[in-house]
Design a protein around this motif. Structure first.
Motif, mmCIF file in Angstrom:
data_model
loop_
_atom_site.group_PDB
_atom_site.id
_atom_site.type_symbol
_atom_site.label_atom_id
_atom_site.label_comp_id
_atom_site.label_asym_id
_atom_site.label_seq_id
_atom_site.Cartn_x
_atom_site.Cartn_y
_atom_site.Cartn_z
ATOM 1 N N CYS A 1 0.836 -1.204 0.000
ATOM 2 C CA CYS A 1 0.000 0.000 0.000
ATOM 3 C C CYS A 1 0.869 1.252 0.000
ATOM 4 N N ALA A 2 1.934 1.237 0.794
ATOM 5 C CA ALA A 2 2.850 2.384 0.846
ATOM 6 C C ALA A 2 3.481 2.625 -0.518
ATOM 7 N N ALA A 3 3.929 1.557 -1.159
ATOM 8 C CA ALA A 3 4.560 1.692 -2.477
ATOM 9 C C ALA A 3 3.570 2.201 -3.507
ATOM 10 N N SER B 1 1.744 7.611 6.180
ATOM 11 C CA SER B 1 0.325 7.745 5.855
ATOM 12 C C SER B 1 -0.078 7.006 4.582
ATOM 13 N N THR B 2 0.866 6.709 3.690
ATOM 14 C CA THR B 2 0.528 5.922 2.506
ATOM 15 C C THR B 2 0.121 4.506 2.913
ATOM 16 N N HIS C 1 -2.081 9.346 -0.221
ATOM 17 C CA HIS C 1 -3.165 8.807 0.613
ATOM 18 C C HIS C 1 -4.175 8.035 -0.234
ATOM 19 N N ILE C 2 -4.564 8.616 -1.357
ATOM 20 C CA ILE C 2 -5.549 7.963 -2.216
ATOM 21 C C ILE C 2 -4.978 6.673 -2.805
ATOM 22 N N GLY C 3 -3.738 6.727 -3.262
ATOM 23 C CA GLY C 3 -3.115 5.528 -3.806
ATOM 24 C C GLY C 3 -3.028 4.409 -2.793
ATOM 25 N N GLY C 4 -2.650 4.749 -1.552
ATOM 26 C CA GLY C 4 -2.579 3.744 -0.509
ATOM 27 C C GLY C 4 -3.938 3.170 -0.161
#
Length: 227
Positions: free
Chosen positions: A120-122, A143-144, A193-196
């Motif tokens: 998720c972070a990546a 936060s990611t 944030h959205i990507g994670g």
């Protein structure tokens, strides 16, 4: 309004059932903050090695000790100030506890939690890098990955509907930040944030099926934990 609980439903203190993966991540994040505060030289190296740096196409980016790929994972260990650190740790502990209990506390569940968190972070960092920027942008913070945990905690508490109930407001809030940033720049990685969050929503059912050892392995409405 309070809801009466039977004796076997009374919640134990949150740290009495803290999954190992959450403790590992929280300890590593705190250790990074402590080293940075106590040793400026080491702190500068950690910062230079962990920052996600992006810019307009064709822009020469600053050299980094571990290259520009490692920060896609390492950025979760650096924070900009005490408030940034505390906020991310609070959500890591709250949402991470629910997710960790669902995956289980054994080696398999712990490994699954860490793999899920860093994926998720990546994903969040990658979306930040891929978006067009007017200048060089630097990003750090857990936060990611934590955003992915928010979506995952929703799955644990209420399946698909529970995930939407947590993920959509968080995505909406970050869209609002993005729109506000067009007028008044805000130093918050809404894209990260959205990507994670999206990665968490898509990947958690797979992580639960692959690594899950605990209750709620099916990720359905039957598996509910309190964060």
């Amino acid at each position: 309004m309070s809801v009466p609980q039977r004796d076997d439903q009374i919640r134990t203190p949150i740290f009495n059932a803290m999954p190992a993966a959450v403790l590992i991540l929280a300890t590593a994040i705190l250790a990074s903050a402590a080293i940075t505060a106590l040793s400026p030289e080491a702190g500068r190296w950690i910062l230079a090695s962990s920052l996600v740096i992006s810019g307009p196409a064709g822009t020469a980016l600053p050299a980094q000790p571990l290259g520009h790929v490692a920060p896609l994972l390492l950025h979760v260990f650096i924070h900009f100030g005490l408030l940034h650190l505390v906020m991310n740790l609070a959500v890591l502990i709250g949402a991470g506890r629910a997710v960790g209990l669902a995956l289980g506390g054994g080696i398999r569940g712990t490994a699954g939690f860490l793999v899920f968190f860093f994926m998720c972070a990546a994903a969040g960092a990658a979306l930040e890098v891929l978006l067009p920027h007017d200048g060089i942008v630097q990003m750090g913070g857990a936060s990611t990955g934590v955003s992915g945990l928010i979506a995952a905690a929703g799955w644990v508490r209420g399946g698909y509907r529970g995930m939407l109930g947590l993920a959509l407001p968080w995505i909406g809030f970050n869209i609002l930040i993005a729109l506000t940033g067009m007028v008044l720049p805000i130093p918050i990685s809404w894209a990260g944030h959205i990507g994670g969050t999206v990665a968490g929503a898509l990947l958690f059912p797979l992580a639960l099926a692959t690594f899950g050892e605990g209750q709620g392995r099916d990720g359905g409405d039957g598996g509910r934990f309190s964060a």
